[in-house]
Structures are given as structure tokens and as C-alpha cells.
Motif scaffolding. Structure first.
Motif, PDB file in Angstrom:
ATOM      1  N   ASP A   1       0.826  -1.207   0.000  1.00  0.00           N
ATOM      2  CA  ASP A   1       0.000   0.000   0.000  1.00  0.00           C
ATOM      3  C   ASP A   1       0.864   1.262   0.000  1.00  0.00           C
ATOM      4  OD1 ASP A   1      -2.507  -1.303   0.069  1.00  0.00           O
ATOM      5  OD2 ASP A   1      -2.273  -1.670   2.201  1.00  0.00           O
TER       6      ASP A   1
ATOM      7  N   ALA B   1       1.322   4.193  -2.944  1.00  0.00           N
ATOM      8  CA  ALA B   1       1.158   5.613  -2.600  1.00  0.00           C
ATOM      9  C   ALA B   1       2.412   6.431  -2.901  1.00  0.00           C
ATOM     10  CB  ALA B   1       0.793   5.739  -1.125  1.00  0.00           C
TER      11      ALA B   1
ATOM     12  N   LYS C   1       6.352   2.174  -8.051  1.00  0.00           N
ATOM     13  CA  LYS C   1       5.032   2.224  -7.438  1.00  0.00           C
ATOM     14  C   LYS C   1       4.103   1.117  -7.943  1.00  0.00           C
ATOM     15  CE  LYS C   1       4.015   6.501  -8.522  1.00  0.00           C
ATOM     16  NZ  LYS C   1       3.243   7.764  -8.563  1.00  0.00           N
TER      17      LYS C   1
END
Length: 360
Positions: free
Chosen positions: A235, A239, A292
Motif C-alpha cells: 500500500d 502511494a 510504485k
């Protein structure tokens, strides 16, 4: 030939070797790249304020002049304990490779492959749909002496579907579901789970709560097989928070060191337990913004790694060269370490290093 013999020595639970492990702990760190595991912090992300909001703190905490130093800063338990007493796979810079077999390169397909030993193309989303495949955990829960002794603690709620909690009957504590507190410690953990901010939504429990809930269960119930699945690493990466991602990776490494120390103090586990640590998928690396992401549109995010420690595992350290390994081999390897041959209605990848052609 020497390299293949070394690979074959990883898991030695055969009649000619020592007794198999009596217990096993499987740990997954969602979306943690092999690059950080083997090289430590990536300077292109660590020193970029777009990814590390406090570059001075980032440098102080994670930077060093060599990859050996950096990886020990990031993962002290992994490198100071497993690196010395166990084995690590997946450093492609050393010619040692491990891949997912599934064609999707994201979470649920990866967890299914880890647990069932089968890259099932029916599982092609992260939707919370019960796994149609029998996992190695379900198989073990059906073996004499293991029934009711298999437990799952996961930060992400989809994991309870990946282990098919309903069909398998395995105890699964997932995300923010309420517990059944018995002791004061149980009540505190239950309150924290209910009240702690849910940064990544109701489907994700904070990793520290997952760990301490699992540790409490180990103390109380002493399961023979424990699957501990962390989520926030992925997560935080999505982000774009590289410094926070590294801090979470380091925190989980600290939890695992604490857990290993705990089980060495318990007669049920000391000298009788194997530990496997891996990830469900990799991440991108070029250009750096691809860190990412993962999935088929992100090159090289099929690349993974594996660490192993404990009973049945030779202290051979970081592996170099050798045959290509696959995520689909982990399930049978778990069973083999415990002295079983994992069979299911679907195909199962061969246990690592235990039969001819297992590592092809």
C-alpha cells in the motif's frame, strides 16, 4: 554440478536426512522487491523528496556506502540471522533467479500460487472470491496431528478467501474483523483493531496489529503451522511513499526477529520449526516511478525472492547461480519440510531441490 548440489541441499527433509520440522511459519511481505532485499535502499528513490519526504532522515536511517551495509540496515534479522544460519534466493545480480509462474503479477494470483502450488488463470483479479483450489494449508489441516493446528493472520482481508476459510475450516484472523477476547491482552488488541485509524480502508489491518495478534495466538494456542501475511508494504509503495515503505519493511523484519526469539524460548517450537519468508510479486524499477506499480504492464514485476531458516534447512547463506526457481514450488516445499508430499486435484509445482527436474 556443485551449484546444483547446493540447491538440492536447501530442504533436506528426507529419510536419509534429519527428522522433518514439526512446525512451520510462512510469512509474506506484500510487494517487496528483491532489489531492496539484496541491495538495501535505492538511492534514486531514497534521495528524491517526491518519494522520501525527509531525505535527511532517510539518509541517516537507511543509507550506507555498500549494498551489504545497506541491506543489513534495512533487514538486520534477515541478514544477520537468516543470512548466516539459513538461505536466501532471488539475487539476480548473482545469477540466482526466482519468478512467479502466473501471468498476472499481482496479489491474489500470487497468493494462490504460493499456497496451492498452481498458477490458476481463473484467479485473475483481487476480488474476494473463495479459492477453488485446495491449498497446502488445507492439506496439512487434514493430516494427523495438524487438524485445528493451522492458523492464518493477515492484514489484507482477501487472504481469508485465498485460504478458503469457509471450506478448509482453518482459523483465519483477517483485516479488521472482531475477535473473541479472553485475556486482558486479547481485549487490548481487540480495542486497538476496532479503534486504530484504517489508513488503507476497512479491508486492511495495520501490520503491527496483525503481528501482535499472531504472537498472542502463538503464545496461547501454539499452532503447528502459521501463515503470517503483511500488507502495508504494498500500500505504501502504491502511494509512492518510499521512505515509509522502507520503514515498514524494517519494522516487519524486527517483528520476525522477535517472533523467532520467542519460539526459541518455547519447547513446542525450539529446534523443531522452519521459517519461510517470501513475497507475492515484485515491482517495477525503470524508470524509477515504476517502483510504485506491478502487473503485466510493469516489466520485471514477476521477479521474487525467498528466505528460509530453521529445521530442515542447511546454513548455506545467499545463493549464487543455480537453476530458475518458481513461486509454484513453495507449497510442496512447505509440505516436504513437514514430512509430507502435497497432493491435490490440480497440478502442484515440485518441492525445491527434492526431485529430478524440480528446479527447471
Amino acid at each position: 554440478m556443485r551449484l546444483y548440489i547446493l540447491i538440492a541441499s536447501l530442504f533436506v527433509c528426507t529419510a536419509a536426512a534429519a527428522q522433518p520440522a514439526q512446525n512451520l511459519i510462512l510469512v509474506t511481505l506484500d510487494g517487496v522487491r528483491w532489489q531492496e532485499v539484496f541491495n538495501g535502499a535505492d538511492s534514486t528513490l531514497l534521495f528524491d523528496p517526491a518519494y522520501s519526504r525527509d531525505t535527511a532522515s532517510a539518509r541517516s536511517q537507511f543509507w550506507a556506502g555498500s549494498a551489504i551495509e545497506r541491506r543489513k540496515r534495512l533487514l538486520p534479522f534477515l541478514w544477520n540471522t537468516i543470512g548466516q544460519q539459513g538461505q536466501l534466493y532471488g539475487n539476480r545480480q548473482q545469477g540466482n533467479r526466482m519468478n512467479v509462474s502466473n501471468p498476472h503479477w499481482f496479489s491474489y494470483p500470487g497468493y494462490n500460487e504460493i499456497l496451492s502450488g498452481y498458477a490458476d488463470d481463473r484467479i485473475k483479479s483481487n476480488d474476494k472470491i473463495d479459492n477453488p483450489n485446495v491449498t497446502v494449508l488445507e492439506f496439512l489441516n487434514q493430516q494427523p496431528g495438524f487438524a485445528g493446528k493451522v492458523a492464518v493472520f493477515s492484514s489484507w482481508d482477501v487472504i481469508e478467501a485465498a485460504v478458503n476459510e469457509k471450506r478448509s475450516g482453518i482459523y483465519a484472523s483477517s483485516a479488521n474483523e472482531p475477535g473473541n477476547p479472553v485475556t486482558a491482552t486479547d481485549s487490548l488488541l481487540s480495542d486497538l483493531t476496532a479503534l486504530y485509524p484504517r489508513e488503507f480502508g476497512n479491508g486492511v489491518r495495520a501490520d503491527f496489529l496483525t503481528y501482535f495478534s499472531a504472537r498472542q495466538y502463538v503464545k496461547q494456542k501454539q499452532p503447528r503451522v502459521l501463515f503470517l501475511s503483511f500488507d502495508e508494504t504494498d500500500d505504501l509503495a502504491h502511494a509512492g511513499r518510499y521512505l515509509d515503505h522502507l520503514r515498514m519493511v524494517q519494522s516487519i523484519d524486527t517483528y520476525l526477529g522477535n517472533l523467532w526469539q520467542l519460539i526459541q524460548s518455547m519447547p513446542q517450537y525450539a529446534g523443531k520449526t522452519a521459517l519461510l519468508i517470501t513475497t507475492d510479486h515484485g515491482r517495477g524499477h525503470t524508470p524509477k516511478a515504476r517502483w510504485k506499480d506491478h502487473g503485466t504492464k510493469t516489466p520485471d514485476s514477476y521477479q521474487i525472492w525467498l528466505a528460509a531458516l530453521g529445521t530442515g534447512i542447511q546454513p548455506a547463506g545467499e545463493q549464487k547461480d543455480g537453476p530458475l526457481l518458481f513461486q509454484s514450488q513453495i507449497a510442496a516445499t512447505i509440505a516436504r519440510l513437514l514430512g509430507f508430499d502435497f497432493k491435490a486435484d490440480h497440478p502442484v509445482g515440485a518441492a525445491i531441490g527434492t526431485s529430478t527436474g524440480a528446479n527447471r
